[in-house]
Design a protein around this motif. Structure first.
Motif, PDB file in Angstrom:
ATOM      1  N   HIS A 231      62.316 -11.308 -65.408  1.00 57.19           N
ATOM      2  CA  HIS A 231      61.709 -12.080 -66.509  1.00 57.19           C
ATOM      3  C   HIS A 231      62.417 -13.435 -66.551  1.00 57.19           C
ATOM      4  CE1 HIS A 231      59.966  -8.279 -67.553  1.00 57.19           C
ATOM      5  NE2 HIS A 231      61.157  -7.741 -67.755  1.00 57.19           N
TER       6      HIS A 231
ATOM      7  N   MET B  60      54.272  -7.047 -66.728  1.00 58.77           N
ATOM      8  CA  MET B  60      54.745  -5.677 -66.528  1.00 58.77           C
ATOM      9  C   MET B  60      53.635  -4.638 -66.456  1.00 58.77           C
ATOM     10  SD  MET B  60      57.774  -5.907 -65.810  1.00 58.77           S
ATOM     11  CE  MET B  60      57.867  -4.155 -65.494  1.00 58.77           C
TER      12      MET B  60
ATOM     13  N   GLU C 297      63.263  -3.432 -63.833  1.00 59.16           N
ATOM     14  CA  GLU C 297      63.148  -4.753 -64.471  1.00 59.16           C
ATOM     15  C   GLU C 297      64.504  -5.436 -64.451  1.00 59.16           C
ATOM     16  OE1 GLU C 297      61.197  -5.082 -68.584  1.00 59.16           O
ATOM     17  OE2 GLU C 297      60.915  -2.972 -68.087  1.00 59.16           O
TER      18      GLU C 297
ATOM     19  N   SER D 282      65.948  -0.554 -66.291  1.00 60.11           N
ATOM     20  CA  SER D 282      66.075  -2.015 -66.465  1.00 60.11           C
ATOM     21  C   SER D 282      67.538  -2.404 -66.594  1.00 60.11           C
ATOM     22  CB  SER D 282      65.343  -2.458 -67.739  1.00 60.11           C
ATOM     23  OG  SER D 282      64.006  -2.039 -67.708  1.00 60.11           O
TER      24      SER D 282
END
Ligand SMILES: Cc1ncc(COP(=O)(O)O)c(C=O)c1O
Length: 378
Positions: free
Chosen positions: A126, A134, A150, A172
């Motif tokens: 991101h 996503m 992520e 993540s």
């Protein structure tokens, strides 16, 4: 000079650290458990575990996904090099897929074309706090039976449809490096809803110890733990985060508005129902006479901190141009990264310029910053 980054540290952080110091227990323990619980609740995942830094969080997570030498992991080249390096450290092969030039994030359409029988995972990043796509990425992963990790290291508090990033993928990673929206100097966090991945992360980050601790070890692992001393700062920073993100979004909205009449300045696009946490505000500059480096110099002359960060996307870094020197190259087939052209990443790398967006930017500061840009380019 209005700095490009300015951490907020107050009495709360000082008192929290002093309390840990007084307790005499500085290593990872019950304060870290408290931080993990609060962070998981904030992000909206079942589990969270601290890690020494974002890099350690990514490495631990890749290891927990059982990424092996020769496996391919698809990621973006327009990122801090840790995203790619953690893949390469595993002996896996970073496959760089170009970005969407408006969002600066990995292009889901291009991911499908890069999937081979060796692909094991996708690592979207991101970037600058702007959520990657996503939902689409998770659909692609499901269709091809791939894991998604992520890299949310820059995106604490960013959302898609009201759901926080760091809660979409199988696992993540976050960083709490000194300049991040919430920070502990160095620090990291892994989030997941998957109990098996979580359990593996706990072992991997702690030399393969079982839940009871002690000196029985069950797998190869690292020491990727984080100190309670550091977690104490994290707890206080997490309380500040919603306010920090709000202030960053207000500053970004002001700039977007001010630059809307300038044809040569194009802000990073926020897709519908996406909310960036604006770790970085960095529009593109398409001007015939003033290039990005000149713009940065001019801003600095007017006491405004400015820079570009990934002028060299990962595939253009010597690390990957000289991949034959890496110890895994004897065993693993890497692409010839020098042959790879990723025009959108290279264009954004050459055209973006960063201006201060943090909560320390006052109304007068942001007026001054916008004025310098406006006067220079209009
Ligand atoms: C996108 C991205 N990934 C990974 C990292 C690595 O985090 P750390 O510096 O905490 O190891 C960073 C940190 O700056 C980052 O920006």
């Amino acid at each position: 000079m209005i700095p490009i980054a300015k951490p907020i540290l107050g009495q709360q952080e000082i008192e929290a650290v002093v309390e840990v110091l007084k307790s005499g227990f500085l290593a990872e323990g019950k304060v870290s458990r408290e931080f993990e619980k609060a962070f998981a609740e904030y992000v909206g995942t079942e589990y969270a575990t601290v890690a020494t830094n974002g890099t350690a969080a990514l490495s631990t997570a890749l290891d927990a996904l059982e990424i092996k030498p020769g496996d391919e992991v698809i990621t973006t080249p327009f990122t801090f090099i840790a995203s790619a390096n953690t893949i390469a450290m595993m002996g896996a092969v970073p496959i760089f897929v170009d970005i969407d030039p408006s969002t600066y994030n990995i292009s889901p359409e291009r991911i499908e074309g890069a999937i081979t029988e060796k692909t094991r995972a996708i690592m979207p990043v991101h970037i600058f706090g702007m959520p990657a796509e996503m939902k689409r990425i998770m659909e692609i992963a499901e269709d091809h039976d791939l894991f998604v990790l992520e890299d949310a290291c820059q995106a604490h508090g960013a959302e898609i449809d009201g759901k926080k990033v760091g809660s979409f993928a199988h696992v993540s990673a976050f960083s709490f490096y000194a300049t991040k929206n919430m920070m502990t100097g160095e620090g990291g966090m892994i989030t997941t809803d998957d109990e098996e991945i979580y359990d593996r992360c706990l072992m991997i980050k702690n030399h393969g110890r079982g839940k009871k601790g002690g000196y029985s070890h069950f797998r190869i692992g690292y020491n990727n733990r984080m100190m309670d001393l550091v977690s104490a700062i994290g707890i206080e920073q997490l309380k500040r985060l919603p306010g920090v993100v709000k202030a960053r979004r207000q500053n970004a909205a002001y700039y977007d508005d001010m630059f809307s009449e300038l044809k040569s300045v194009v802000p990073q696009e926020e897709l519908k129902n996406f909310e960036s946490s604006y770790h970085v505000y960095a529009p593109l500059l398409h001007h015939e006479e003033i290039d990005r480096d000149k713009m940065i110099d001019l801003l600095k002359k007017h006491e405004v901190g400015s820079r570009s960060v990934y002028a060299l996307p990962c595939h253009k870094q010597d690390t990957y141009l000289n991949i034959e020197d890496w110890r895994w190259a004897e065993f693993v087939d890497y692409p010839d990264y020098s042959e790879i052209s990723l025009p959108a990443s290279e264009m954004v790398g050459n055209k973006h310029f960063e201006i201060p967006v943090h909560p320390g930017v006052s109304k007068e500061d942001r007026e001054h910053i916008a004025h310098v840009v406006y006067e220079t380019l209009s």
